[in-house]
Design an enzyme around this catalytic site. Structure first.
Site, PDB file in Angstrom:
ATOM      1  N   ASP A 132       0.867  -1.181   0.000  1.00 48.12           N
ATOM      2  CA  ASP A 132       0.000   0.000   0.000  1.00 48.12           C
ATOM      3  C   ASP A 132       0.904   1.231   0.000  1.00 48.12           C
ATOM      4  OD1 ASP A 132      -3.078   0.848   0.808  1.00 48.12           O
ATOM      5  OD2 ASP A 132      -1.561   2.273   1.488  1.00 48.12           O
ATOM      6  N   LEU A 133       0.730   2.101  -0.999  1.00 46.81           N
ATOM      7  CA  LEU A 133       1.582   3.280  -1.107  1.00 46.81           C
ATOM      8  C   LEU A 133       1.243   4.286  -0.009  1.00 46.81           C
ATOM      9  CD1 LEU A 133       1.597   3.865  -4.970  1.00 46.81           C
ATOM     10  CD2 LEU A 133       3.127   2.452  -3.589  1.00 46.81           C
ATOM     11  N   ASP A 141      -4.299   2.602  -4.662  1.00 49.24           N
ATOM     12  CA  ASP A 141      -2.834   2.597  -4.581  1.00 49.24           C
ATOM     13  C   ASP A 141      -2.324   1.301  -3.947  1.00 49.24           C
ATOM     14  OD1 ASP A 141      -3.815   3.036  -2.066  1.00 49.24           O
ATOM     15  OD2 ASP A 141      -2.535   4.756  -1.595  1.00 49.24           O
TER      16      ASP A 141
END
Length: 430
Positions: A305-306, A348
């Site tokens: 997960d960014l 993301d």
């Protein structure tokens, strides 16, 4: 009723939308559902043929009065089309209660979510049956049919042909034939196939074969029906060739298959980043996990997960955010091996499933390289963006024996990284 196992090789048409190209064909085309014994779809020409005002009226048409013989023949046509790929034969129908004999081509398909057995019926000639004597009827049928019909000698020279054949091949009469080539062979786009076909006929063979024929309109796909006969006056052996043009049907089916392949490709790839989609991951993971289970191998799955991505969208706009996602995907893909599976599963979030047996040290090294490469500034649309990642790592089979359970475990581990300050990785059991 589904038939996916027995007829899995047939084209599967799931919705009416896939048949829109048939509206471009001027001939009557309809699709008949064998299992419910009723029309499934028809083009505008088919609706008009039956004297109806809408496609729904065709679909709702009551066929409960059909005899068992009619039902049996429909099923037999489907079975022949499954075996031969395409059937060509005359049918008698009764639009508005009046009999019409039609020359029809049928191809077997599967229909709708239930995968019902079905046939695409393509009518390329209508023969009006009147009360004339049989010999006159046959002559008139041959004269006015749009199907090319030609009688040849066994040497391949034409004896008589109908106007449709003349129109299709009139360009041949204005040029000399190559040495050793007869008029029969000259019709074939591939003369070698024409010679081979003529040799089969000369050996006494009859049948129906598909060839590319070089007509005045260019190369056309014809189903060629050849039967032996004799000259009515002198008794010489001849053969009759009738040609059924199924180019439009073939091209329409090809277009449907191409559209289906394109939709499948879209479903398998994330349109924004070009990496695999979650749907592809779900399909591919089954084989990878089954292989690892059989060989008692350990696999690793990373849930990525960014960090900071929402701020990029808020500060620089979604176009910049999209470019950042594309670059992040490129960097992640560069870290892993070609055989490993990288998928964007939404927003993301990315997932990586490693394809081979790896150690925990291997997984740790890869996760650290991911963090390092994502930490480098991303220049997008005139902006300098900074992101990091929170990574949860699950181990097969200890943390889950299928993709769903592995994703859930890795997702939980990823949230532990988020809560502890982000920009790091942790194992489910770490």
């Amino acid at each position: 009723m589904t038939h996916s196992s027995q007829f899995g090789h047939l084209v599967h048409i799931e919705t009416h939308e896939e048949l829109r190209l048939y509206e471009l064909i001027p001939n009557v085309v309809w699709v008949f559902d064998i299992d419910k014994h009723g029309w499934w779809w028809g083009n505008s020409a088919a609706v008009e043929f039956w004297g109806l005002d809408s496609l729904q009226a065709l679909i709702d048409k009551d066929l409960s009065g059909d005899t068992q013989g009619a039902r049996d023949r429909t099923l037999q046509t489907f079975e022949l089309a499954v075996r031969d790929g395409l059937t060509v034969d005359p049918w008698t129908t009764y639009p508005n209660g009046k009999p019409k004999t039609l020359l029809m081509m049928h191809r077997a398909v599967l229909l709708g979510p239930e995968r019902h057995r079905g046939i695409i019926a393509y009518i390329n000639e209508q023969v009006n049956m009147g009360e004339q004597p049989e010999n006159l009827l046959l002559m008139e049928a041959m004269r006015y049919t749009r199907v090319p019909a030609t009688t040849f000698t066994l040497d391949g020279d034409p004896v008589v042909e109908n106007p449709a054949a003349t129109d299709a091949y009139n360009y041949l009469y204005n040029q000399p034939l190559d040495e050793g080539m007869c008029a029969f062979v000259a019709r074939f786009a591939d003369p070698a196939q024409g010679h081979a076909c003529l040799q089969r006929v000369q050996a006494g063979e009859e049948g129906r074969w598909d060839f590319i024929m070089q007509t005045v309109e260019g190369p056309r796909r014809h189903s060629v029906d050849i039967r032996r006969t004799r000259h009515p006056l002198n008794g010489d052996f001849l053969f009759l060739m009738v040609e059924y043009d199924f180019t439009e049907l073939y091209e329409a089916l090809e277009a449907v298959e191409s559209a289906r392949a394109e939709l499948h490709d879209i479903a398998m790839k994330d349109r924004l980043t070009g990496v695999h989609s979650l749907h592809y991951m779900q399909e591919a993971a089954k084989a990878e996990l089954a292989h690892a289970d059989r060989h008692q191998q350990v696999l690793w799955l990373m849930f990525i997960d960014l960090d900071g991505f929402k701020l990029i969208n808020d500060n620089f706009g979604h176009n910049t955010g999209d470019e950042v996602l594309r670059e992040a995907a490129r960097r992640l893909q560069a870290v892993i091996r070609e055989e490993d599976l990288l998928a964007r599963i939404g927003g993301d979030e990315f997932v990586v499933l490693f394809a081979h047996d790896n150690t925990e040290a291997d997984a740790t090294s890869i996760a650290q390289r991911m963090l390092d490469t994502l930490a480098q500034p991303i220049h997008a649309l005139g902006h300098e963006a900074h992101i990091s990642a929170s990574i949860g790592i699950a181990r097969f089979p200890d943390d889950g024996k299928d993709l769903e359970s592995l994703l859930k475990a890795a997702d939980g581990a990823m949230y532990r990284v988020k809560k502890s300050g982000k920009n790091g990785f942790v194992y489910v059991r770490g």
